[in-house]
Write an enzyme that holds these catalytic residues in place. Structure first.
Site, PDB file in Angstrom:
ATOM      1  N   LYS A   1       0.841  -1.190   0.000  1.00  0.00           N
ATOM      2  CA  LYS A   1       0.000   0.000   0.000  1.00  0.00           C
ATOM      3  C   LYS A   1       0.882   1.248   0.000  1.00  0.00           C
ATOM      4  CE  LYS A   1      -1.789  -1.442   3.805  1.00  0.00           C
ATOM      5  NZ  LYS A   1      -2.579  -1.750   5.014  1.00  0.00           N
TER       6      LYS A   1
ATOM      7  N   GLY B   1      -8.065   3.787  10.199  1.00  0.00           N
ATOM      8  CA  GLY B   1      -8.684   2.524   9.811  1.00  0.00           C
ATOM      9  C   GLY B   1      -8.643   2.209   8.340  1.00  0.00           C
ATOM     10  N   THR B   2      -7.878   2.953   7.552  1.00  0.00           N
ATOM     11  CA  THR B   2      -7.847   2.695   6.110  1.00  0.00           C
ATOM     12  C   THR B   2      -7.310   1.297   5.811  1.00  0.00           C
ATOM     13  OG1 THR B   2      -5.730   3.882   6.046  1.00  0.00           O
ATOM     14  CG2 THR B   2      -7.678   5.095   5.344  1.00  0.00           C
ATOM     15  N   GLY B   3      -6.224   0.896   6.504  1.00  0.00           N
ATOM     16  CA  GLY B   3      -5.639  -0.409   6.235  1.00  0.00           C
ATOM     17  C   GLY B   3      -6.552  -1.549   6.625  1.00  0.00           C
ATOM     18  N   CYS B   4      -7.170  -1.448   7.791  1.00  0.00           N
ATOM     19  CA  CYS B   4      -8.088  -2.499   8.251  1.00  0.00           C
ATOM     20  C   CYS B   4      -9.315  -2.573   7.352  1.00  0.00           C
ATOM     21  CB  CYS B   4      -8.515  -2.235   9.685  1.00  0.00           C
ATOM     22  SG  CYS B   4      -7.159  -2.281  10.881  1.00  0.00           S
TER      23      CYS B   4
ATOM     24  N   THR C   1      -8.217   9.235   7.905  1.00  0.00           N
ATOM     25  CA  THR C   1      -7.471   8.057   7.463  1.00  0.00           C
ATOM     26  C   THR C   1      -7.402   6.970   8.531  1.00  0.00           C
ATOM     27  OG1 THR C   1      -5.406   9.117   8.188  1.00  0.00           O
ATOM     28  CG2 THR C   1      -6.042   9.406   5.868  1.00  0.00           C
TER      29      THR C   1
END
Length: 287
Positions: free
Chosen positions: A64, A102-105, A100
């Site tokens: 990412k 929690g974007t990865g989860c 942003t």
């Protein structure tokens, strides 16, 4: 069963979330994963070489790019499937936002949902990225710093089905664009696009969009059904004897469309638009 592993070590804010022992334990988890989704700092903590991770653990790696500092955010999928290209890249304009958290989860969860719905991995990633971008744009602007996204507001934007089109857009003819704009704004719709004197688009409660157009091509209402995979849907319908006025085509406004008519002659559009339906680059600043 597909397993998506988000090795949470560095948050979107830059905070470190895992010690060395935890990072070492990730090695065992990667051997069980279908795909691992590190951001750039996490990739460095895992050795920095996504191809080596694919070879060592047999899982795909999605790197990412949100922690980069370029105007474009580029994500790269390094595949473990010999039938896929070894590397697939997606690049989109960076969304300038503090929402942003929690974007990865959210991305990894959306990939898992896509795999569970039997999309292949590249398409599951593609659709998950779209979900995250729309959720960022729908952020409720709560608090300060890295605030929450608006996952609950990603409505009618991502059809999870291959074959069941989703009604989310209608266009009707207009004679006087300004008069139609005023009418539908007073009716309670939020205007999101203006291309005077030709076209205007509105957003309704629930996420459907509605447009008015003065173009000579719009002499009656046109109904739009968004498809999970437009090309697959059109190919299937052609096998069933459907005739199309236009086969799937990339349009200059960012939608991919196919055109046909129902038995009564009503104009029907099957299409894919994703982010471009509600959040095109020309969206009104105050929408």
């Amino acid at each position: 069963m597909p397993v998506v592993f988000d090795p949470v070590m560095v948050a979107s804010s830059g905070a470190t979330l895992a010690d060395e022992a935890t990072v070492a334990a990730f090695e065992r988890l990667m051997t069980r994963a279908t795909i691992v989704t590190p951001n750039l700092p996490e990739l460095e903590a895992l050795g920095g070489d996504p191809a080596a991770l694919v070879a060592a653990h047999g899982c795909a790696v999605l790197v990412k790019g949100g922690h980069g500092d370029t105007p474009q955010v580029t994500d790269r999928l390094h595949s473990a499937n010999p039938d896929d290209p070894p590397m697939i890249e997606w690049s989109d304009p960076r969304i300038e936002s503090e929402a942003t958290h929690g974007t990865g989860c959210t991305l990894s969860s959306a990939i898992a949902c896509g795999l569970a719905a039997e999309w292949d991995l590249p398409e599951a990633v593609n659709r998950a990225r779209r979900f995250v971008r729309i959720a960022m744009r729908e952020a409720p602007d709560l608090g300060r710093g890295h605030g929450p996204m608006g996952q609950q507001a990603v409505r009618l934007d991502l059809n999870m089905s291959f074959f069941e089109p989703m009604l989310n857009q209608v266009t009707v003819p207009a004679r006087d664009l300004a008069a139609s704009e005023r009418f539908y704004r007073l009716l309670g719709l939020r205007q999101v696009v203006r291309a005077s004197p030709r076209y205007a688009r509105f957003e309704t409660e629930g996420g459907a969009t509605f447009s008015v157009a003065t173009d000579k091509d719009y002499t009656a209402p046109v109904v739009y059904f968004e498809c999970g995979d437009l090309d697959v849907t059109v190919a299937y319908l052609q096998q069933q004897g459907f005739t199309f006025e236009q086969e799937p085509k990339d349009e200059p406004w960012g939608w991919r469309e196919a055109r046909l008519r129902d038995p009564a002659g009503n104009a029907i559009r099957l299409y894919q638009a994703g982010e471009m339906r509600r959040f095109p680059p020309w969206r009104l600043d105050d929408a």
